[in-house]
Motif scaffolding. Structure first.
Motif, PDB file in Angstrom:
ATOM      1  N   VAL A   1      -5.775   1.865 -22.167  1.00 32.81           N
ATOM      2  CA  VAL A   1      -4.616   2.773 -22.903  1.00 32.81           C
ATOM      3  C   VAL A   1      -4.819   2.048 -24.501  1.00 32.81           C
ATOM      4  N   ASN A   2      -4.584   3.179 -25.096  1.00 31.36           N
ATOM      5  CA  ASN A   2      -4.424   2.972 -26.715  1.00 31.36           C
ATOM      6  C   ASN A   2      -3.441   3.902 -26.982  1.00 31.36           C
ATOM      7  N   HIS A   3      -2.319   3.982 -27.289  1.00 31.04           N
ATOM      8  CA  HIS A   3      -1.325   4.815 -28.020  1.00 31.04           C
ATOM      9  C   HIS A   3      -0.107   3.515 -27.852  1.00 31.04           C
ATOM     10  N   ASN A   4       1.134   4.302 -29.274  1.00 25.50           N
ATOM     11  CA  ASN A   4       1.995   3.613 -29.395  1.00 25.50           C
ATOM     12  C   ASN A   4       3.339   2.578 -28.710  1.00 25.50           C
TER      13      ASN A   4
ATOM     14  N   TYR B   1      -8.052  -4.125 -27.012  1.00 25.04           N
ATOM     15  CA  TYR B   1      -9.001  -3.610 -25.354  1.00 25.04           C
ATOM     16  C   TYR B   1      -7.593  -3.964 -24.707  1.00 25.04           C
ATOM     17  N   SER B   2      -6.784  -3.858 -24.193  1.00 17.77           N
ATOM     18  CA  SER B   2      -5.886  -4.107 -23.537  1.00 17.77           C
ATOM     19  C   SER B   2      -6.188  -4.093 -21.720  1.00 17.77           C
ATOM     20  N   HIS B   3      -4.841  -4.814 -21.302  1.00 19.62           N
ATOM     21  CA  HIS B   3      -4.934  -4.265 -20.055  1.00 19.62           C
ATOM     22  C   HIS B   3      -4.988  -3.871 -19.241  1.00 19.62           C
ATOM     23  N   THR B   4      -4.400  -2.677 -19.355  1.00 17.60           N
ATOM     24  CA  THR B   4      -3.481  -1.617 -18.541  1.00 17.60           C
ATOM     25  C   THR B   4      -4.747  -0.043 -18.813  1.00 17.60           C
ATOM     26  N   ILE B   5      -5.309   0.112 -17.933  1.00 17.75           N
ATOM     27  CA  ILE B   5      -6.479   0.416 -17.721  1.00 17.75           C
ATOM     28  C   ILE B   5      -6.357   2.357 -17.384  1.00 17.75           C
TER      29      ILE B   5
ATOM     30  N   TYR C   1       0.610  -1.269  -0.046  1.00 17.79           N
ATOM     31  CA  TYR C   1      -0.040  -0.518  -0.199  1.00 17.79           C
ATOM     32  C   TYR C   1       1.317   1.634   0.122  1.00 17.79           C
ATOM     33  N   VAL C   2       1.849   1.105   0.672  1.00 19.06           N
ATOM     34  CA  VAL C   2       2.798   2.201   0.669  1.00 19.06           C
ATOM     35  C   VAL C   2       3.383   2.588  -0.410  1.00 19.06           C
ATOM     36  N   VAL C   3       3.407   1.788  -0.637  1.00 12.63           N
ATOM     37  CA  VAL C   3       4.883   1.844  -2.384  1.00 12.63           C
ATOM     38  C   VAL C   3       3.472   2.279  -3.881  1.00 12.63           C
ATOM     39  N   ALA C   4       2.437   1.483  -3.292  1.00 10.13           N
ATOM     40  CA  ALA C   4       0.854   1.842  -4.568  1.00 10.13           C
ATOM     41  C   ALA C   4       0.995   3.110  -4.043  1.00 10.13           C
ATOM     42  N   GLU C   5       0.569   3.554  -3.434  1.00 11.80           N
ATOM     43  CA  GLU C   5       0.159   5.082  -2.866  1.00 11.80           C
ATOM     44  C   GLU C   5       1.446   6.512  -3.515  1.00 11.80           C
ATOM     45  N   ARG C   6       2.635   6.282  -3.105  1.00 11.62           N
ATOM     46  CA  ARG C   6       3.419   6.776  -3.481  1.00 11.62           C
ATOM     47  C   ARG C   6       3.744   7.000  -4.848  1.00 11.62           C
ATOM     48  N   VAL C   7       3.939   5.713  -5.823  1.00  9.80           N
ATOM     49  CA  VAL C   7       4.063   5.486  -7.311  1.00  9.80           C
ATOM     50  C   VAL C   7       2.565   6.577  -7.504  1.00  9.80           C
ATOM     51  N   SER C   8       1.433   6.645  -6.999  1.00 10.51           N
ATOM     52  CA  SER C   8       0.158   6.858  -7.483  1.00 10.51           C
ATOM     53  C   SER C   8       0.632   8.592  -7.243  1.00 10.51           C
ATOM     54  N   GLN C   9       0.838   8.840  -6.271  1.00 16.56           N
ATOM     55  CA  GLN C   9       1.165  10.458  -6.472  1.00 16.56           C
ATOM     56  C   GLN C   9       2.002  10.570  -7.545  1.00 16.56           C
ATOM     57  N   CYS C  10       3.382  10.240  -8.108  1.00 20.53           N
ATOM     58  CA  CYS C  10       4.112  10.523  -8.192  1.00 20.53           C
ATOM     59  C   CYS C  10       3.946  10.321  -9.869  1.00 20.53           C
ATOM     60  N   THR C  11       3.217   9.732 -10.213  1.00 20.36           N
ATOM     61  CA  THR C  11       2.766   9.040 -11.421  1.00 20.36           C
ATOM     62  C   THR C  11       1.430  10.079 -12.145  1.00 20.36           C
ATOM     63  N   ASP C  12       0.447  10.954 -11.030  1.00 18.08           N
ATOM     64  CA  ASP C  12      -0.431  11.499 -11.036  1.00 18.08           C
ATOM     65  C   ASP C  12      -1.626  11.005 -11.247  1.00 18.08           C
ATOM     66  N   GLY C  13      -1.446   9.899 -10.688  1.00 20.49           N
ATOM     67  CA  GLY C  13      -2.575   8.683 -11.252  1.00 20.49           C
ATOM     68  C   GLY C  13      -2.564   7.911 -11.763  1.00 20.49           C
ATOM     69  N   ALA C  14      -1.571   7.625 -12.920  1.00 15.64           N
ATOM     70  CA  ALA C  14      -2.179   6.680 -13.810  1.00 15.64           C
ATOM     71  C   ALA C  14      -1.534   5.447 -13.311  1.00 15.64           C
TER      72      ALA C  14
ATOM     73  N   SER D   1       5.882  -4.623 -18.288  1.00 15.45           N
ATOM     74  CA  SER D   1       4.282  -4.662 -18.548  1.00 15.45           C
ATOM     75  C   SER D   1       4.318  -4.519 -19.882  1.00 15.45           C
ATOM     76  N   GLY D   2       3.367  -4.600 -20.717  1.00 18.70           N
ATOM     77  CA  GLY D   2       3.187  -4.552 -22.120  1.00 18.70           C
ATOM     78  C   GLY D   2       1.702  -5.103 -22.353  1.00 18.70           C
ATOM     79  N   ASN D   3       1.435  -5.068 -23.414  1.00 20.21           N
ATOM     80  CA  ASN D   3      -0.262  -4.970 -23.516  1.00 20.21           C
ATOM     81  C   ASN D   3      -0.029  -5.995 -25.224  1.00 20.21           C
ATOM     82  N   TYR D   4       0.875  -7.038 -24.878  1.00 21.55           N
ATOM     83  CA  TYR D   4       0.611  -7.992 -26.156  1.00 21.55           C
ATOM     84  C   TYR D   4      -0.009  -9.330 -26.094  1.00 21.55           C
ATOM     85  N   ARG D   5      -0.533  -9.060 -24.595  1.00 23.19           N
ATOM     86  CA  ARG D   5       0.038 -10.806 -23.959  1.00 23.19           C
ATOM     87  C   ARG D   5      -1.999 -10.879 -23.231  1.00 23.19           C
TER      88      ARG D   5
END
Ligand code: ADP
Ligand code: MG
Length: 348
Positions: free
Chosen positions: A276-279, A264-268, A104-117, A250-254
């Motif tokens: 997400v839908n980009h290159n 439609y891939s599993h990263t939301i 939880y502690v790491v997840a919250e920090r990564v959420s903050q660093c990535t602007d909720g991505a 992480s990838g969107n190919y499996r």
């Protein structure tokens, strides 16, 4: 404070885990060197492989599997009695354990660093799009506007070993961080047992330390991001030579499906509610812990190539290699300056 409460509601429907994405392949490990022990098996719906040198030659497989089962009882959304599953169904008697709290502690920090991505409250969206532990329907586009009000890492908090939710419909999904964390947990077990040369790989997320059986850094292959739901194709794009680090891809190919000709891939993206839908095809991250590497790799898939590179360059101790499709559909590789040192023949 008053708006955080613990609720009790009906259980969500559970589904068996499908094979998780294995993004990298370990290349150099079994050389027949007697001093190294190699254990492999299945866990968390994926495969693990651990190579280690134990001073007394003790085989640690049983201990490792017991530790992984303990881990599963905390963070697996596919285990109905896990801490995270009980939190998801608002079981008022559940208390968070050390695995959940570290995550939880790491997840919250990564959420903050990535602007909720990156956001572990993405679970209801993941389920609605048919990727998670829920029974999402892949035959039609879900309506996400009604889900968004109960998605967002700022709507939860941890207090006195309790996870408090602003809304009882909030559910958590630690899939994008737990596999990497489990590799760290395995590495810690090896350390406890005197190992200083080892490589742990769980579902493609790697922790390595010291040297391989040839006395060199560990060599790990990064897969070509070729669409493959079978998880069987393992063509190598780049080979990384690395030690004393965590590495995750992480990838969107499996994990993806097509609906009306659209992939439609599993990263939301938790901010828009849609896959997400980009290159950007895959993101490989090297960080001090595999838990961070795993979480950032997912976040980078959400952020896209340019923002991911910018953020990674600005983050001390972290490097990444991104594979993307150019305007002609050709796959290209780009990486942070610091990543060059891991690429054979490209060190400066
Ligand atoms: P992999 O399984 O390929 O290693 P990830 O580590 O990226 O992939 O985890 C992807 C999983 O994480 C998804 O299947 C979903 O359960 C969950 N997820 C999807 N989008 C997000 C997000 N933006 N933040 C956190 N978790 C996510
Ligand atoms: Mg991840």
């Amino acid at each position: 404070m008053g708006k955080y409460r613990v609720y009790e509601t009906a259980c969500p429907v559970w589904r068996l885990i499908v094979s998780l994405c294995v993004a990298v392949v370990v290349l150099s490990c079994s050389t027949g060197n007697k001093e190294y022990i190699r254990n492999t098996g299945r866990i968390f719906g994926t495969y693990y492989s651990v190579i280690y040198q134990q001073p007394e030659g003790v085989d640690l497989q049983e201990k490792m599997e017991e530790r992984m089962r303990e881990f599963d009882r905390s963070l697996s959304t596919f285990n109905r009695e896990s801490v995270i599953s009980r939190i998801n169904r608002n079981d008022t008697t559940v208390r968070t354990d050390r695995y959940f709290e570290s995550m939880y502690v790491v997840a919250e920090r990564v959420s903050q660093c990535t602007d909720g991505a990156f956001d572990i409250t993405v679970a209801p969206l993941v389920n609605a799009w048919g990727f998670g532990f829920g029974d999402g329907d892949r035959t039609k586009r879900p309506v996400t506007d009604t889900i968004m009000p109960y998605v967002g890492y700022r709507k939860i908090k941890l207090e006195n070993h309790r996870l408090l939710k602003q809304d009882p419909r909030i559910m958590l999904d630690a899939s994008a961080i737990a596999k990497g964390y489990s590799s760290d947990v395995m590495a810690a077990l090896l350390e406890e047992n005197g190992c200083r040369n080892y490589m742990v790989e769980i579902g493609g997320e790697v922790v390595c330390r010291g040297v391989n059986p040839k006395g060199e850094k560990w060599r790990i292959g990064i897969n070509k991001p070729i669409d493959d739901e079978t998880n069987l194709r393992n063509e190598i794009e780049k080979i990384v030579s690395i030690t004393d680090a965590g590495m995750a891809t992480s990838g969107n190919y499996r994990q993806f499906y097509y609906l009306n000709g659209k992939k439609y891939s599993h990263t939301i993206d938790p901010r828009t509610g849609t896959p997400v839908n980009h290159n950007l095809l895959s993101a490989t991250v090297v960080a001090p812990t595999c838990m961070e590497a795993d979480a950032f790799a997912t976040a980078f898939m959400v952020l896209g190539k340019d923002k991911a590179l910018e953020l990674c360059e600005a983050t001390p101790g972290m490097d990444c290699l991104l594979i993307y499709a150019d305007d002609d559909g050709q796959s290209r590789v780009v990486y942070t300056d610091g990543f060059a040192r891991y690429l054979l023949g490209e060190e400066d």
